[in-house]
Design a protein around this motif. Structure first.
Motif, PDB file in Angstrom:
ATOM      1  N   TYR A  93       0.962  -1.250  -0.155  1.00  0.00           N
ATOM      2  CA  TYR A  93      -0.049  -0.071   0.092  1.00  0.00           C
ATOM      3  C   TYR A  93       0.772   1.341  -0.056  1.00  0.00           C
ATOM      4  O   TYR A  93       0.645   2.110  -0.616  1.00  0.00           O
ATOM      5  CB  TYR A  93      -1.164  -0.039   1.247  1.00  0.00           C
ATOM      6  N   SER A  97       1.058   3.847  -3.072  1.00  0.00           N
ATOM      7  CA  SER A  97       0.603   5.151  -2.798  1.00  0.00           C
ATOM      8  C   SER A  97       1.602   6.132  -3.275  1.00  0.00           C
ATOM      9  O   SER A  97       1.284   7.053  -3.956  1.00  0.00           O
ATOM     10  CB  SER A  97       0.298   5.270  -1.410  1.00  0.00           C
ATOM     11  N   GLU A 111      -0.872  -6.541  -7.385  1.00  0.00           N
ATOM     12  CA  GLU A 111      -1.664  -5.641  -6.676  1.00  0.00           C
ATOM     13  C   GLU A 111      -3.000  -6.468  -6.323  1.00  0.00           C
ATOM     14  O   GLU A 111      -3.607  -6.335  -5.154  1.00  0.00           O
ATOM     15  CB  GLU A 111      -1.940  -4.254  -7.183  1.00  0.00           C
ATOM     16  N   TYR A 172      -6.328  -0.316  -2.114  1.00  0.00           N
ATOM     17  CA  TYR A 172      -5.371   0.899  -2.571  1.00  0.00           C
ATOM     18  C   TYR A 172      -6.083   2.199  -2.625  1.00  0.00           C
ATOM     19  O   TYR A 172      -5.483   2.855  -2.845  1.00  0.00           O
ATOM     20  CB  TYR A 172      -4.826   0.437  -4.253  1.00  0.00           C
TER      21      TYR A 172
END
Length: 642
Positions: A93, A97, A111, A172
């Motif tokens: 994450y 990000s 992911e 996410y």
């Protein structure tokens, strides 16, 4: 070689203390010349928080597993594996990000696998901590999100890229999913209140409230039951959790209710119903009320104000239920119930520890402070004020333990909220609220009352086995948008969902608060839950009252002030008629026909039609008057016969 249980206890308290510390620093507002520390960046704070929560949950669950059985070791192995898995997902994450902030990023299978791992860990831990209901709901929602396009016609979703859908919606996104806005609200608003409630409990004020409540109610027929209601109301508005309230106050109140002459089932039911109401009682209420203010976009003070009359009405109905039950089983007044709970001067001093922070919260909210700022300010005042209690002066580390206990409570709640994040994201992405809107629209063609009844049943079903906050969020996402289309005020819609969601903890067959109370009382779980539903029945009717008469929420405009007072009169009459009918007693036993007529009058009193309200008031008055006259004539006849 096994690890001693107290090692896990100490470790979980340490991680709980870390959660409390980092959570308070994140929510800490600016105080004068002191710089504001938080809020911390989302990209590292939220995955770190969920990682600490998972670690705390694992430490809490492992000691309860049977190490003598293969299944126990299997679960221990899986729980240990959860730690590196959530660490891997948390780093993913953080990494993604940062990449998304600097360039265009496209999700890959990696992911999607990371998001699935995070979902699996939280669902598995939620099953251990909160039971199968919420875990099953999360699993079904995730499966529907991933495979919805392959489901049968009517349930099938639009074609989509499975990899993109899972990664973007579950893990996410900063606005939805496990680490989305709901988790953000918990971290910024709910967390400080849970810590405050834990410290209020740990500083010794809770038992003082119980003693004083019993002292004040000792001269009444149902004394211990009234005291249980009062103490649970006060304790519940601090703890914000029905089951925690039952456990915290029930160990004292339930045995004393039984000693007065009430049955074990009734004693447990009173405590369960009273504890449930603590979540709707201002000024703190439960965590769901804090989230409600954020979701609606109103000041938290507005939510508190709106809850005043419904909360008072609910507790008034509980007092009436006990009053009628005491008359039904012909209890006499007694002044010895509080003999083993003597009130010392220190108990009254300890009340300062409750009144001071709660009054400060209300004052700060009125003056425009945020809920987080008000709760942290109250906490900063409470910590030094708690030294008024000599027990704290002798053992100040009790405050540290209270902070750690609060952190552990937040960790458990965070796991449930993570699963609800999966549910909400899945519902939003697959259009479940739209499908439910079609069902409610069909029901509304019969009547708005029927549509609301369908909604209420749905709220109870969705809320079964779930903590109030996750239940409220899951329900309002599905039903909220549809109910607003009927012209209902947004605040009214959320209060309807909130009240009926709260009621699920006393509604069979999955009545967590009732089952906890039955275990303490030595009663039968299902029988206790049925009686608690009967005693607390007004928690189901009050939402209909303020939907049809929104002026009862105070903050919703009613136009003419006389309308408000008439609605209040009709509600008061409803409480009396409904409570006496469900218990089957007024001044004497009520027959089946008379009970049915009283329920009919109560239904007319909460109707949206003014003429029906007046008809209900006339019918109810006539029934009560006839009941009184009939008894009086019997007394006269008996006197003549004597």
């Amino acid at each position: 070689m096994s690890v001693p249980g107290d090692t896990f206890e100490k470790a979980s308290l340490a991680t709980g203390l870390a959660i409390a510390a980092i959570g308070l620093l994140n929510a800490l507002p600016s105080f004068g010349v002191l710089p504001q520390i938080g809020p911390f960046p989302i990209d590292w704070f939220r995955p770190t928080f969920i990682g600490l929560s998972v670690l705390t949950a694992v430490l809490l669950v492992i000691p309860d597993l049977p190490v003598s059985k293969p299944a126990g070791w299997l679960h221990i192995t899986l729980l240990i594996v959860c730690l590196p898995m959530i660490a891997y997902a948390g780093y993913g994450y953080f990494d993604v990000s940062r990449k998304m902030a600097t360039s265009i990023f496209f999700f890959s299978v990696s992911e999607a696998i990371t998001a699935t791992i995070a979902a699996a860990v939280t669902v598995y831990l939620c099953w251990h901590l909160w039971g199968s209901t919420i875990a099953a709901l999360g699993s079904i929602a995730f499966a529907y999100l991933a495979t919805g396009q392959y489901w049968p016609s009517g349930l099938a979703t639009a074609p989509h890229d499975m990899v993109e859908t899972i990664a973007a919606n579950i893990w996410y996104a900063t606005d939805q999913g496990i680490l989305g806005n709901i988790m953000g609200i918990v971290l910024s608003t709910v967390l400080p209140f849970i810590i405050l409630g834990s410290v209020l409990d740990g500083c010794g004020a809770g038992r003082s409230m119980i003693r004083i409540s019993f002292r004040l109610m000792r001269r009444l027929k149902g004394g211990p039951a009234y005291a249980a209601i009062s103490a649970s109301a006060l304790f519940g508005t601090v703890s914000g959790g029905a089951v925690a309230n039952v456990v915290g106050t029930g160990v004292v109140t339930i045995p004393m209710i039984k000693r007065r002459g009430f049955s074990p089932n009734f004693a447990g039911a009173v405590e369960a119903a009273a504890s449930t109401g603590g979540q709707i009682l201002p000024p703190i209420m439960g965590a769901a009320a804090l989230v409600m203010a954020d979701l609606i976009g109103v000041n938290y003070l507005t939510v508190i104000t709106a809850a005043i009359i419904p909360a008072i009405a609910y507790y008034a109905s509980l007092f009436l239920a006990v009053y009628f039950q005491a008359g039904k089983i012909k209890l006499k007044t007694c002044q010895d119930d509080a003999a083993d709970l003597e009130v010392a001067p220190q108990d009254y001093i300890n009340l300062i520890l409750v009144v001071l922070p709660l009054a400060l919260i209300v004052w700060l909210l009125i003056n425009g402070y945020s809920p987080a700022g008000a709760s942290i300010s109250a906490l900063l005042v409470l910590l030094p004020a708690s030294y008024l209690n000599p027990e704290i002066r002798q053992r100040p580390l009790r405050l540290v333990r209270a902070l750690a206990e609060g952190g552990r409570s937040i960790a458990k709640l965070a796991i449930a909220i993570a699963v609800v994040g999966i549910v909400v994201a899945s519902f939003s992405a697959t259009g479940v609220p739209t499908k439910f809107a079609v069902l409610l629209s069909s029901a509304s063609e019969v009547s708005l009352f029927f549509a609301l009844l369908v909604s209420a049943i749905g709220c109870v079903v969705l809320g079964m086995g779930m903590p109030t906050l996750p239940a409220y969020i899951a329900i309002v996402v599905v039903m909220g948008p549809t109910l607003t289309k009927f012209g209902m005020d947004l605040l009214t819609v959320h209060f309807l969902v909130f009240f009926v969601g709260v009621a699920s903890v006393i509604t069979p067959p999955v009545a967590l608060a009732s089952y906890a109370a039955a275990a303490i009382a030595g009663g039968r779980p299902i029988a206790t839950s049925i009686i608690s539903s009967k005693i607390g029945a007004m928690i189901f009717l009050i939402p209909f009252a303020f939907v049809f008469h929104p002026e009862l929420l105070i903050v919703v405009s009613a136009g003419d002030e006389s309308v408000f007072w008439l609605s209040l009169l009709f509600l008061a009459a409803t409480l009396y008629l409904c409570s006496s009918s469900l218990i089957g007693y007024d001044r004497a036993a009520l027959g089946g026909v008379e009970r049915a007529l009283r329920l009919a009058a109560a239904a007319l009193l909460i109707s949206p039609v003014a003429s029906a309200n007046w008809a209900g008031l006339f019918l109810g008055t006539a029934l009560v008057g006839w009941h009184v006259l009939r008894l009086r004539s019997k007394v006269i006849e008996n006197a003549k016969g004597a």
